[in-house]
Design a protein around this motif. Structure first.
Motif, PDB file in Angstrom:
ATOM      1  N   UNK A 265       3.246   2.571 -15.609  1.00  0.00           N
ATOM      2  CA  UNK A 265       3.637   2.397 -14.209  1.00  0.00           C
ATOM      3  C   UNK A 265       2.562   2.952 -13.274  1.00  0.00           C
ATOM      4  N   UNK A 266       1.971   4.092 -13.643  1.00  0.00           N
ATOM      5  CA  UNK A 266       0.897   4.676 -12.839  1.00  0.00           C
ATOM      6  C   UNK A 266      -0.295   3.728 -12.748  1.00  0.00           C
ATOM      7  N   UNK A 267      -0.679   3.157 -13.868  1.00  0.00           N
ATOM      8  CA  UNK A 267      -1.800   2.211 -13.862  1.00  0.00           C
ATOM      9  C   UNK A 267      -1.478   0.965 -13.040  1.00  0.00           C
ATOM     10  N   UNK A 268      -0.244   0.472 -13.141  1.00  0.00           N
ATOM     11  CA  UNK A 268       0.141  -0.701 -12.354  1.00  0.00           C
ATOM     12  C   UNK A 268       0.211  -0.388 -10.864  1.00  0.00           C
ATOM     13  N   UNK A 269       0.670   0.815 -10.511  1.00  0.00           N
ATOM     14  CA  UNK A 269       0.669   1.206  -9.100  1.00  0.00           C
ATOM     15  C   UNK A 269      -0.750   1.262  -8.536  1.00  0.00           C
ATOM     16  N   UNK A 270      -1.684   1.797  -9.321  1.00  0.00           N
ATOM     17  CA  UNK A 270      -3.077   1.820  -8.862  1.00  0.00           C
ATOM     18  C   UNK A 270      -3.624   0.399  -8.706  1.00  0.00           C
TER      19      UNK A 270
ATOM     20  N   UNK B  93       0.828  -1.211   0.000  1.00  0.00           N
ATOM     21  CA  UNK B  93       0.000   0.000   0.000  1.00  0.00           C
ATOM     22  C   UNK B  93       0.859   1.257   0.000  1.00  0.00           C
ATOM     23  N   UNK B  94       1.858   1.282   0.882  1.00  0.00           N
ATOM     24  CA  UNK B  94       2.710   2.472   1.003  1.00  0.00           C
ATOM     25  C   UNK B  94       3.505   2.702  -0.275  1.00  0.00           C
ATOM     26  N   UNK B  95       4.097   1.645  -0.816  1.00  0.00           N
ATOM     27  CA  UNK B  95       4.906   1.786  -2.030  1.00  0.00           C
ATOM     28  C   UNK B  95       4.050   2.176  -3.234  1.00  0.00           C
ATOM     29  N   UNK B  96       2.880   1.593  -3.351  1.00  0.00           N
ATOM     30  CA  UNK B  96       1.999   1.946  -4.468  1.00  0.00           C
ATOM     31  C   UNK B  96       1.543   3.397  -4.362  1.00  0.00           C
ATOM     32  N   UNK B  97       1.191   3.828  -3.166  1.00  0.00           N
ATOM     33  CA  UNK B  97       0.779   5.217  -2.960  1.00  0.00           C
ATOM     34  C   UNK B  97       1.935   6.172  -3.251  1.00  0.00           C
ATOM     35  N   UNK B  98       3.140   5.819  -2.790  1.00  0.00           N
ATOM     36  CA  UNK B  98       4.307   6.664  -3.040  1.00  0.00           C
ATOM     37  C   UNK B  98       4.626   6.734  -4.534  1.00  0.00           C
ATOM     38  N   UNK B  99       4.490   5.618  -5.241  1.00  0.00           N
ATOM     39  CA  UNK B  99       4.735   5.609  -6.680  1.00  0.00           C
ATOM     40  C   UNK B  99       3.755   6.487  -7.438  1.00  0.00           C
ATOM     41  N   UNK B 100       2.489   6.418  -7.057  1.00  0.00           N
ATOM     42  CA  UNK B 100       1.475   7.259  -7.701  1.00  0.00           C
ATOM     43  C   UNK B 100       1.770   8.731  -7.438  1.00  0.00           C
TER      44      UNK B 100
END
Length: 155
Positions: free
Chosen positions: A129-134, A103-110
């Motif tokens: 990458x944005x779509x994959x992070x979401x 959750x933290x890494x995906x939120x930080x990536x977005x």
């Protein structure tokens, strides 16, 4: 006591591993449109690996060298975030840390892509990458809830 994963959490974990590996691969694809950030260069696209190679670049202008170094250090985060999340997905099988770190890494990536690259500068690699992070963000939420499902052991 070691908790055993149920089938749903195992499938979600394997899917997240695959998606984080794809995000690591995406760092070699065009991420940013170069003309808007570095006007002294020609209009072209840059990958994350290109931007990291700008660390310590010399242009003769102290301010542009400082900007290139800062940009390179910021792009290191685009490689570190999926690597950290992938490490937790691979090695944390019994606890829920993998989902919290996901959750933290995906939120930080977005947030990095949205605020650092922006809409006008974004290229295909950053968009994917944005779509994959979401997607991994929602999969981490599903992993948290799926962990608490009690499946009956049937023969």
């Amino acid at each position: 006591m070691l908790k055993v994963q149920n089938k749903t959490t195992k499938r979600i974990r394997i899917a997240q591993i695959i998606f984080f590996l794809i995000q690591i691969y995406l760092t070699s694809t065009p991420f940013i449109w170069g003309g808007a950030i570095m006007p002294e260069y020609e209009q072209s696209t840059f990958t994350v690996l290109d931007m990291i190679s700008f660390i310590g670049a010399t242009t003769g202008n102290a301010q542009s060298e400082k900007a290139l170094t800062m940009i390179g250090f910021m792009f290191i985060l685009f490689i570190l975030i999926p690597l950290i999340a992938l490490g937790f997905q691979l090695f944390d099988r019994s606890y829920n840390f993998k989902n919290v770190v996901g959750l933290i890494c995906s939120f930080a990536g977005v947030m990095l892509i949205v605020f650092f690259i922006g809409g006008a500068n974004i290229c295909i690699g950053a968009l994917l990458a944005l779509l994959l992070y979401l997607l991994t963000f929602f999969m981490s939420v599903m992993g948290i809830f799926a962990r608490y499902l009690n499946q009956k052991n049937t023969a």
